[in-house]
Scaffold this motif. Structure first.
Motif, mmCIF file in Angstrom:
data_model
loop_
_atom_site.group_PDB
_atom_site.id
_atom_site.type_symbol
_atom_site.label_atom_id
_atom_site.label_comp_id
_atom_site.label_asym_id
_atom_site.label_seq_id
_atom_site.Cartn_x
_atom_site.Cartn_y
_atom_site.Cartn_z
ATOM 1 N N TYR A 4 32.982 48.254 40.440
ATOM 2 C CA TYR A 4 33.751 47.370 39.566
ATOM 3 C C TYR A 4 34.210 46.132 40.334
ATOM 4 O O TYR A 4 34.061 45.002 39.866
ATOM 5 N N PHE A 5 34.766 46.325 41.524
ATOM 6 C CA PHE A 5 35.264 45.197 42.305
ATOM 7 C C PHE A 5 34.128 44.313 42.824
ATOM 8 O O PHE A 5 34.293 43.099 42.938
ATOM 9 N N ASP B 55 33.437 42.151 39.886
ATOM 10 C CA ASP B 55 34.530 41.205 39.682
ATOM 11 C C ASP B 55 34.469 40.065 40.696
ATOM 12 O O ASP B 55 34.679 38.906 40.355
ATOM 13 N N ASN B 56 34.152 40.389 41.930
ATOM 14 C CA ASN B 56 34.083 39.370 42.981
ATOM 15 C C ASN B 56 32.868 38.455 42.828
ATOM 16 O O ASN B 56 32.874 37.340 43.342
ATOM 17 N N ARG C 189 31.371 37.623 39.782
ATOM 18 C CA ARG C 189 31.217 37.031 38.455
ATOM 19 C C ARG C 189 31.361 35.518 38.537
ATOM 20 O O ARG C 189 31.974 34.981 39.459
ATOM 21 N N SER D 187 35.326 34.334 31.800
ATOM 22 C CA SER D 187 34.028 34.883 32.180
ATOM 23 C C SER D 187 33.943 36.253 31.536
ATOM 24 O O SER D 187 34.919 36.747 30.982
ATOM 25 N N HIS D 188 32.788 36.846 31.619
ATOM 26 C CA HIS D 188 32.597 38.147 30.985
ATOM 27 C C HIS D 188 32.040 39.146 31.976
ATOM 28 O O HIS D 188 31.249 38.796 32.840
ATOM 29 N N CYS D 189 32.480 40.370 31.819
ATOM 30 C CA CYS D 189 31.996 41.458 32.661
ATOM 31 C C CYS D 189 31.715 42.649 31.754
ATOM 32 O O CYS D 189 32.542 42.998 30.916
#
Length: 66
Positions: A33-34, A37-38, A40, A54-56
């Motif tokens: 996950y991180f 996130d880093n 994106r 932004s989208h994840c």
């Protein structure tokens, strides 16, 4: 990182370029996950020059075995 694109196929959204990662613990899930996130991308839009949108997509598939 791969470029992920979204297209419609028969009216349904389809992701291309996404990857699936097998994990065995909560720690591994958080690590993935991180990482996402880093990595994106955040960019402005024509309507908002200070946008932080932004989208994840983080999908969890649970597989249980005996």
């Amino acid at each position: 990182w791969p470029v992920v694109t979204v297209s419609l196929v028969g009216g349904d959204p389809v992701l291309s370029g996404a990857k699936r990662v097998a994990i065995a613990s909560e720690e591994e899930a958080l690590h993935q996950y991180f990482l996402g996130d880093n990595n994106r991308t955040v960019a402005e839009t024509p309507h908002n020059l200070n946008s932080s949108r932004s989208h994840c997509i983080f999908t969890i598939y649970v597989e249980v075995s005996d």
